[in-house]
Scaffold this active site. Structure first.
Site, PDB file in Angstrom:
ATOM      1  CG  ASP A   1      -8.718  -3.857  -4.592  1.00  0.00           C
ATOM      2  OD1 ASP A   1      -8.212  -3.208  -3.679  1.00  0.00           O
ATOM      3  OD2 ASP A   1      -9.487  -4.814  -4.392  1.00  0.00           O
TER       4      ASP A   1
ATOM      5  NE  ARG B   1      -7.536   5.983   2.486  1.00  0.00           N
ATOM      6  CZ  ARG B   1      -8.307   5.589   3.490  1.00  0.00           C
ATOM      7  NH1 ARG B   1      -9.123   6.452   4.060  1.00  0.00           N
ATOM      8  NH2 ARG B   1      -8.279   4.349   3.929  1.00  0.00           N
TER       9      ARG B   1
ATOM     10  NE  ARG C   1      -9.244   7.252  -5.988  1.00  0.00           N
ATOM     11  CZ  ARG C   1      -9.749   6.530  -5.012  1.00  0.00           C
ATOM     12  NH1 ARG C   1      -8.969   5.779  -4.292  1.00  0.00           N
ATOM     13  NH2 ARG C   1     -11.034   6.522  -4.769  1.00  0.00           N
TER      14      ARG C   1
ATOM     15  NE  ARG D   1      -4.053  -1.749  -0.022  1.00  0.00           N
ATOM     16  CZ  ARG D   1      -5.213  -1.882   0.601  1.00  0.00           C
ATOM     17  NH1 ARG D   1      -5.605  -0.978   1.450  1.00  0.00           N
ATOM     18  NH2 ARG D   1      -5.978  -2.915   0.333  1.00  0.00           N
TER      19      ARG D   1
HETATM   20  O1  1CP Z   1       0.279   0.398  -3.307  1.00  0.00           O
HETATM   21  C1  1CP Z   1      -0.291  -0.695  -3.346  1.00  0.00           C
HETATM   22  O2  1CP Z   1      -0.123  -1.550  -2.463  1.00  0.00           O
HETATM   23  C2  1CP Z   1      -1.100  -1.049  -4.593  1.00  0.00           C
HETATM   24  C3  1CP Z   1      -2.485  -1.006  -4.492  1.00  0.00           C
HETATM   25  C4  1CP Z   1      -3.397  -2.044  -3.830  1.00  0.00           C
HETATM   26  C5  1CP Z   1      -3.198  -3.400  -3.488  1.00  0.00           C
HETATM   27  C6  1CP Z   1      -1.939  -4.213  -3.578  1.00  0.00           C
HETATM   28  C7  1CP Z   1      -4.724  -1.735  -3.534  1.00  0.00           C
HETATM   29  C8  1CP Z   1      -5.345  -0.419  -3.774  1.00  0.00           C
HETATM   30  N1  1CP Z   1      -5.352  -2.871  -3.098  1.00  0.00           N
HETATM   31  C9  1CP Z   1      -4.434  -3.892  -3.032  1.00  0.00           C
HETATM   32  C10 1CP Z   1      -4.689  -5.292  -2.645  1.00  0.00           C
HETATM   33  C11 1CP Z   1      -5.823  -5.578  -1.754  1.00  0.00           C
HETATM   34  N2  1CP Z   1      -7.092  -5.131  -1.838  1.00  0.00           N
HETATM   35  C12 1CP Z   1      -5.776  -6.506  -0.692  1.00  0.00           C
HETATM   36  C13 1CP Z   1      -4.564  -7.287  -0.317  1.00  0.00           C
HETATM   37  C14 1CP Z   1      -3.635  -6.462   0.485  1.00  0.00           C
HETATM   38  C15 1CP Z   1      -4.006  -6.240   1.910  1.00  0.00           C
HETATM   39  O3  1CP Z   1      -4.109  -7.228   2.646  1.00  0.00           O
HETATM   40  O4  1CP Z   1      -4.200  -5.077   2.284  1.00  0.00           O
HETATM   41  C16 1CP Z   1      -7.032  -6.561  -0.095  1.00  0.00           C
HETATM   42  C17 1CP Z   1      -7.460  -7.387   1.089  1.00  0.00           C
HETATM   43  C18 1CP Z   1      -7.868  -5.685  -0.825  1.00  0.00           C
HETATM   44  C19 1CP Z   1      -9.293  -5.412  -0.594  1.00  0.00           C
HETATM   45  C20 1CP Z   1      -9.486  -3.981  -0.296  1.00  0.00           C
HETATM   46  N3  1CP Z   1      -9.544  -3.022  -1.249  1.00  0.00           N
HETATM   47  C21 1CP Z   1      -9.575  -3.376   0.975  1.00  0.00           C
HETATM   48  C22 1CP Z   1      -9.550  -4.084   2.318  1.00  0.00           C
HETATM   49  C23 1CP Z   1     -10.901  -4.140   2.916  1.00  0.00           C
HETATM   50  C24 1CP Z   1     -11.010  -5.110   4.085  1.00  0.00           C
HETATM   51  O5  1CP Z   1     -11.482  -6.229   3.859  1.00  0.00           O
HETATM   52  O6  1CP Z   1     -10.613  -4.729   5.187  1.00  0.00           O
HETATM   53  C25 1CP Z   1      -9.712  -2.004   0.757  1.00  0.00           C
HETATM   54  C26 1CP Z   1      -9.865  -0.902   1.773  1.00  0.00           C
HETATM   55  C27 1CP Z   1      -9.688  -1.792  -0.656  1.00  0.00           C
HETATM   56  C28 1CP Z   1      -9.745  -0.498  -1.367  1.00  0.00           C
HETATM   57  C29 1CP Z   1      -8.457  -0.043  -1.874  1.00  0.00           C
HETATM   58  N4  1CP Z   1      -7.573  -0.801  -2.622  1.00  0.00           N
HETATM   59  C30 1CP Z   1      -6.490  -0.026  -2.950  1.00  0.00           C
HETATM   60  C31 1CP Z   1      -6.697   1.277  -2.408  1.00  0.00           C
HETATM   61  C32 1CP Z   1      -5.760   2.440  -2.561  1.00  0.00           C
HETATM   62  C33 1CP Z   1      -7.933   1.255  -1.734  1.00  0.00           C
HETATM   63  C34 1CP Z   1      -8.599   2.426  -1.018  1.00  0.00           C
HETATM   64  C35 1CP Z   1      -9.505   3.108  -1.967  1.00  0.00           C
HETATM   65  C36 1CP Z   1     -10.315   4.192  -1.345  1.00  0.00           C
HETATM   66  O7  1CP Z   1     -10.153   4.501  -0.177  1.00  0.00           O
HETATM   67  O8  1CP Z   1     -11.133   4.724  -2.088  1.00  0.00           O
END
Ligand code: 1CP
Length: 351
Positions: free
Chosen positions: A81, A36, A45, A32
């Site tokens: 994602d 943010r 964004r 990540r």
């Molecule tokens: O910089 C980076 O790491 C690249 C971007 C990235 C990655 C690798 C994003 C962007 N998502 C992911 C993978 C991801 N998505 C995972 C595996 C990594 C981890 O364990 O954190 C998971 C579980 C998700 C699912 C997801 N997408 C969540 C988690 C929700 C939960 O179950 O608690 C969330 C909050 C998102 C949204 C998301 N994905 C990425 C961003 C920047 C965001 C936030 C978007 C927003 O706030 O509008």
């Protein structure tokens, strides 16, 4: 056959560390890292929904490159994602701000499997390969990491319908209808395999498979219900020829089992010391991790102390420095820049 320009490029530090080859200093990147915590990210964004960003190659490339420019990390990770491919085949998924993926019609029965058609990256999501091509053109020698969700973690979103603390519905489906649950995981594995293959063909130099929520399973259930499918996934992507990282959070009890899926490297969260991971897994795997993501919130003295302690406990060969999970949105980006410099300085080999 004449060698193209990429064949002449030196092998990146990250790739050498993941192969457990000697490195002149340890590579660092952050899960990540694009997100943010960065003001330049928040600016891009503004008003653009997450999944639309993933489908807009120049914006996707821009936010992927931001942390490399700002922090000097040793790898970029594609901005996307784990649910992007699922949305691309027509499953209604929305990424809600401050929540995460929300599925319009959660999976409940065998009939829902028909909604999971095969994923054809070139037709369903061509924007990703386009973004990868822009990113790798800009990155020079810094490698780009691709990724996909592991079958269990993807299934947990489809069955729960939204982020969930302990994946109760998904685990109940596994208990009640193990054959259906297995078929669901197999379909999701096919989707992630197709996605990873096309990312590698487009130019990513390492891949990470996120089974973020596997830690909610007992080892026995993981071994019976999940491991065979994740093992097939890792086996099928082996021929792509790039190092493969397997990661979960709060899954210390699954470390050996997850390693049996066959990755080259294991991501370790901050709850398990790296020396313990090394002892339990042996020399055969590189390790990635595992600074507690709250350490960068605690000030420069704590950051230096904890980083030195972690490096003293980490293996010399086959270690990629990372946080134990994603960057927290409230992190001061200056602390991450500081951290990259610290790791480089402490691990630099005198020559
Ligand atoms: O910089 C980076 O790491 C690249 C971007 C990235 C990655 C690798 C994003 C962007 N998502 C992911 C993978 C991801 N998505 C995972 C595996 C990594 C981890 O364990 O954190 C998971 C579980 C998700 C699912 C997801 N997408 C969540 C988690 C929700 C939960 O179950 O608690 C969330 C909050 C998102 C949204 C998301 N994905 C990425 C961003 C920047 C965001 C936030 C978007 C927003 O706030 O509008």
């Amino acid at each position: 056959m004449t060698a193209g320009p990429e064949e002449n490029r030196p092998t990146p530090l990250l790739v050498r560390a993941l192969r457990r080859e000697p490195v002149e200093r340890k590579p660092v990147w952050f899960m990540r890292q694009a997100g943010r915590s960065l003001p330049e990210y928040r600016k891009v964004r503004q008003g653009v929904p997450m999944l639309e960003m993933c489908r807009t190659p120049d914006l996707c490339a821009e936010v992927t490159l931001q942390p490399v420019r700002r922090h000097g990390v040793d790898a970029a990770i594609l901005f996307s994602d784990i649910v992007t491919p699922i949305e691309a085949i027509g499953i209604g998924v929305e990424i809600q701000s401050g929540v995460g993926p929300v599925v319009a019609e959660p999976f409940r029965s065998r009939a829902d499997l028909d909604r999971l058609r095969s994923f054809e990256p070139e037709a369903d999501l061509p924007e990703v390969a386009e973004a990868i091509s822009i990113i790798t053109g800009e990155l020079g020698e810094t490698p780009l990491i691709g990724f996909a969700g592991a079958p269990f973690t993807l299934a947990s979103y489809l069955v729960e319908g939204r982020p969930s603390k302990s994946q109760e519905r998904a685990r109940a489906m596994q208990l009640e209808e193990p054959a259906l649950f297995r078929d669901l995981l197999e379909r999701l594995a096919d989707i992630s395999i197709a996605s990873l293959r096309s990312q590698v063909e487009a130019g990513v130099q390492a891949v990470q498979v996120f089974d973020s929520w596997a830690g909610s399973l007992s080892e026995a259930t993981y071994r019976e219900a999940v491991l065979p499918v994740s093992r097939r996934l890792f086996t099928e992507i082996e021929s792509l020829g790039v190092p493969r990282i397997h990661f979960a959070v709060n899954a210390g009890h699954l470390m050996e089992a997850m390693a049996e899926a066959g990755p080259d490297a294991m991501g370790v969260d901050w709850r398990t010391p790296l020396s313990q991971a090394r002892r339990r897994l042996g020399e055969g795997f590189a390790l990635q991790g595992n600074l507690d993501p709250t350490v960068p919130l605690a000030g420069p003295e704590v950051l230096e102390r904890e980083t030195r302690a972690l490096l003293a406990d980490a293996p010399e060969l086959g270690h990629v420095f990372n946080l134990g999970h994603g960057v927290l949105p409230s992190t001061d980006p200056a602390m991450l820049t500081e951290l990259v410099g610290l790791v480089h300085q402490i691990t630099e080999k005198a020559n």
